[in-house]
Write a protein that holds these residues in place. Structure first.
Motif, mmCIF file in Angstrom:
data_model
loop_
_atom_site.group_PDB
_atom_site.id
_atom_site.type_symbol
_atom_site.label_atom_id
_atom_site.label_comp_id
_atom_site.label_asym_id
_atom_site.label_seq_id
_atom_site.Cartn_x
_atom_site.Cartn_y
_atom_site.Cartn_z
ATOM 1 N N GLU A 135 36.446 31.858 13.927
ATOM 2 C CA GLU A 135 36.110 33.098 14.618
ATOM 3 C C GLU A 135 36.491 32.921 16.084
ATOM 4 O OE1 GLU A 135 33.018 31.206 13.729
ATOM 5 O OE2 GLU A 135 33.842 31.443 11.711
ATOM 6 N N PHE A 136 36.912 34.019 16.681
ATOM 7 C CA PHE A 136 37.230 33.959 18.111
ATOM 8 C C PHE A 136 36.474 35.056 18.845
ATOM 9 C CE2 PHE A 136 40.743 36.443 16.081
ATOM 10 C CZ PHE A 136 40.550 37.652 16.704
ATOM 11 N N MET A 137 36.479 34.982 20.169
ATOM 12 C CA MET A 137 35.941 36.043 21.020
ATOM 13 C C MET A 137 37.103 36.598 21.843
ATOM 14 S SD MET A 137 32.371 35.984 21.344
ATOM 15 C CE MET A 137 31.027 34.824 21.078
ATOM 16 N N TRP A 147 31.820 39.619 21.169
ATOM 17 C CA TRP A 147 31.252 39.332 19.855
ATOM 18 C C TRP A 147 32.308 38.614 19.016
ATOM 19 C CZ3 TRP A 147 32.460 44.373 21.365
ATOM 20 C CH2 TRP A 147 33.486 45.004 20.668
ATOM 21 N N PRO A 148 31.850 37.874 18.004
ATOM 22 C CA PRO A 148 32.833 37.133 17.215
ATOM 23 C C PRO A 148 33.668 38.056 16.331
ATOM 24 C CG PRO A 148 30.584 36.702 16.445
ATOM 25 C CD PRO A 148 30.467 37.625 17.610
ATOM 26 N N GLU A 149 34.924 37.714 16.161
ATOM 27 C CA GLU A 149 35.876 38.482 15.358
ATOM 28 C C GLU A 149 36.786 37.505 14.643
ATOM 29 O OE1 GLU A 149 36.492 41.897 15.295
ATOM 30 O OE2 GLU A 149 36.474 42.708 17.336
ATOM 31 N N VAL A 150 37.451 37.975 13.588
ATOM 32 C CA VAL A 150 38.573 37.212 13.039
ATOM 33 C C VAL A 150 39.863 38.026 13.127
ATOM 34 C CG1 VAL A 150 37.146 35.755 11.554
ATOM 35 C CG2 VAL A 150 38.084 37.890 10.644
ATOM 36 N N THR A 151 39.733 39.302 13.515
ATOM 37 C CA THR A 151 40.898 40.164 13.718
ATOM 38 C C THR A 151 40.641 40.984 14.965
ATOM 39 O OG1 THR A 151 41.170 40.405 11.333
ATOM 40 C CG2 THR A 151 42.349 41.969 12.690
ATOM 41 N N GLN A 204 43.101 38.577 25.215
ATOM 42 C CA GLN A 204 43.008 37.124 25.377
ATOM 43 C C GLN A 204 41.872 36.667 24.468
ATOM 44 O OE1 GLN A 204 42.521 35.533 29.509
ATOM 45 N NE2 GLN A 204 40.606 34.742 28.685
ATOM 46 N N ILE A 205 42.194 35.806 23.488
ATOM 47 C CA ILE A 205 41.155 35.334 22.565
ATOM 48 C C ILE A 205 40.905 33.847 22.791
ATOM 49 C CG2 ILE A 205 41.744 37.117 20.862
ATOM 50 C CD1 ILE A 205 42.975 34.879 19.119
ATOM 51 N N ASP A 206 39.629 33.454 22.668
ATOM 52 C CA ASP A 206 39.229 32.051 22.851
ATOM 53 C C ASP A 206 38.485 31.582 21.599
ATOM 54 O OD1 ASP A 206 40.063 32.544 25.459
ATOM 55 O OD2 ASP A 206 38.324 31.586 26.401
ATOM 56 N N PHE A 207 38.718 30.355 21.184
ATOM 57 C CA PHE A 207 37.967 29.773 20.079
ATOM 58 C C PHE A 207 38.070 28.254 20.147
ATOM 59 C CE2 PHE A 207 41.601 28.527 17.429
ATOM 60 C CZ PHE A 207 42.604 29.337 17.926
#
Ligand SMILES: [Cu+2]
Length: 471
Positions: free
Chosen positions: A274-276, A291-295, A305-308
């Motif tokens: 999952e990323f934010m 919030w957490p997302e996978v898409t 910009q996604i971080d995980f």
């Protein structure tokens, strides 16, 4: 350890202009343009002047070196026709900057004064718009509105202070539909000058732009009048299997920055983690709004910009979730053939045309398995070989490779993941119980209300998939 000199020498294909030209350029006080001819992912360009920062890695791209001139970071962009390999087996005639489409990534630090020389070697006028930046209005690059356009052969100077840290891009604001359809765009990252509570430090920071082209099978130049019906969906003007994997070390904090310069949205999907969304082109996202997302959907003209934390080892698919965006050209105009009985037809036609194949009766996967004859300079629609067989992808697809053994700072491809014993899906070879069927005649089953009149019984006759006979 990479420094600027190592980067330029080590990359090999990065070529400066000849010595004679350099002295001429130096006299004219222009920084020499640095060109890149290869579509490979170049190592991060570690800064050797100015404030330090953790550089990004541009997927199948590179960062533009600069010259420090009395405290000002000077860059030289050259807008020009380029030949870009979209994937091995296909080259496109695009427009770009400094030898490539997209152009090189520009990396600066918050508070830097930046001067960018833009030389136009295109056959028509252009301009450069610095998408998302705070800057003096006359530096915004909208031709006709904030500046005269840059005529062929001319060089313009843009100068402003990179006021806010974040993820940006640049692209023409002159004959935009044509120039972006031809591949003119580039990434821009402004790093924070001091620790920022909303911008956490990461171990690996990747970036790429989404772009789309309409290239007829067998052709090399995009059709510039296409508005929506593009057939090549690219990350940094590359398509699968030509897009490099994103190689990281287990437990690395990873950032991926994506900007969309196509004419449609792209739901970007990561497997296994999952990323934010921690930032957009508008700046860092407040922590209370994450919030957490996978898409995450990246709309037209947006950046995400996604971080995980990459804490699951393996080869994780990373792709646009629109399935026709993970395919290459040739997909259009084919009728859906699933369930159609074409056995007799194939036989009859193959008497006249011995090599005839009817496609798609059992789905389209067979198109990935078969080597169909293609026009020159055309990629298969679905292709790519993984460790277990055909991946049947194209377009906007890559792999996040998470490895315990990957060394810090090593971006090389570690090969396929070695799965621990017993952790791969396998074929069941035990007994198969008979399927339980629903009882016929219960008219309210599966619907919220009974129908007022019983529907006439209908049955759709579909031939079940069977052998591969005839193929
Ligand atoms: Cu997409």
């Amino acid at each position: 350890m990479f420094n600027r000199r190592n980067f330029v020498l080590g990359a090999g294909a990065v070529s400066a202009v000849s010595a004679a030209a350099v002295s001429k350029v130096a006299m004219a006080a222009l920084p020499e343009p640095v060109l890149q001819t290869r579509p490979d992912t170049m190592p991060p360009l570690v800064p050797t002047s100015g404030r330090p920062y953790n550089p990004v890695v541009t997927l199948n791209g590179w960062t533009l070196p600069w010259r420090m001139n009395q405290g000002v970071k000077e860059f030289h962009l050259v807008a020009e026709p380029v030949v870009r390999e979209l994937a091995p087996g296909m080259k496109a005639h695009l427009w770009g900057y400094n030898g490539q489409s997209p152009g090189p990534t520009i990396e600066v630090v918050e508070g830097d004064r930046v001067r960018i020389f833009v030389t136009n070697k295109l056959p028509e006028h252009t301009s450069v718009h610095w998408h998302g930046q705070r800057l003096p209005n006359g530096m915004d690059g909208v031709s006709g509105l904030t500046q005269p356009s840059i005529q062929p052969g001319k060089t313009f100077v843009y100068e402003f202070v990179a006021r806010r840290p974040g993820t940006f891009m640049y692209h023409p604001h002159a004959d935009e539909m044509v120039q972006m359809a031809m591949g003119m765009m580039g990434f821009w990252v402004t790093h924070p000058k001091a620790p920022n509570p909303l911008i956490s430090a990461v171990d690996r920071d990747f970036c790429f732009l989404l772009s789309a082209y309409d290239v007829e099978p067998g052709a090399a130049t995009p059709k510039i009048m296409t508005m929506t019906d593009f057939n090549l969906w690219t990350w940094n003007s590359r398509v699968f299997p030509g897009i490099d994997s994103l190689n990281v070390r287990l437990n690395d904090r990873v950032r991926i920055r994506v900007g969309n310069l196509t004419m449609t949205n792209h739901p970007i999907h990561l497997h296994g983690h999952e990323f934010m969304v921690t930032g957009t082109d508008g700046g860092p996202v407040p922590k209370s709004a994450r919030w957490p997302e996978v898409t995450t959907d990246v709309a037209v003209g947006q950046m995400r910009q996604i971080d995980f934390v990459a804490d699951e080892p393996g080869d994780w698919a990373f792709h646009c979730h629109k399935s026709h965006h993970t395919m290459n050209a040739m997909g259009h105009g084919l009728p859906t053939m699933i369930g159609v009985d074409s056995r007799g037809v194939s036989e009859k036609i193959s008497k006249l045309i011995p090599d005839y194949m009817s496609m798609g009766e059992r789905g389209m996967a067979e198109m990935g398995e078969m080597e169909m004859p293609l026009p020159a300079n055309t990629l298969p629609m679905m292709t790519g070989q993984g460790p277990f067989g055909g991946v049947e992808m194209g377009g906007m697809f890559s792999v996040l490779k998470v490895r315990k053994e990957q060394k810090p700072g090593d971006y090389s491809d570690p090969g396929w993941y070695a799965h621990p014993k017993g952790e791969v899906a396998f074929e069941w070879d035990g007994a198969m119980p008979a399927a339980k069927r629903a009882v016929a005649g219960a008219e309210s089953r599966g619907q919220s209300m009974p129908t007022s009149a019983a529907p006439a019984p209908t049955e759709l006759k579909v031939r079940k998939p069977n052998s591969h006979a005839g193929h």
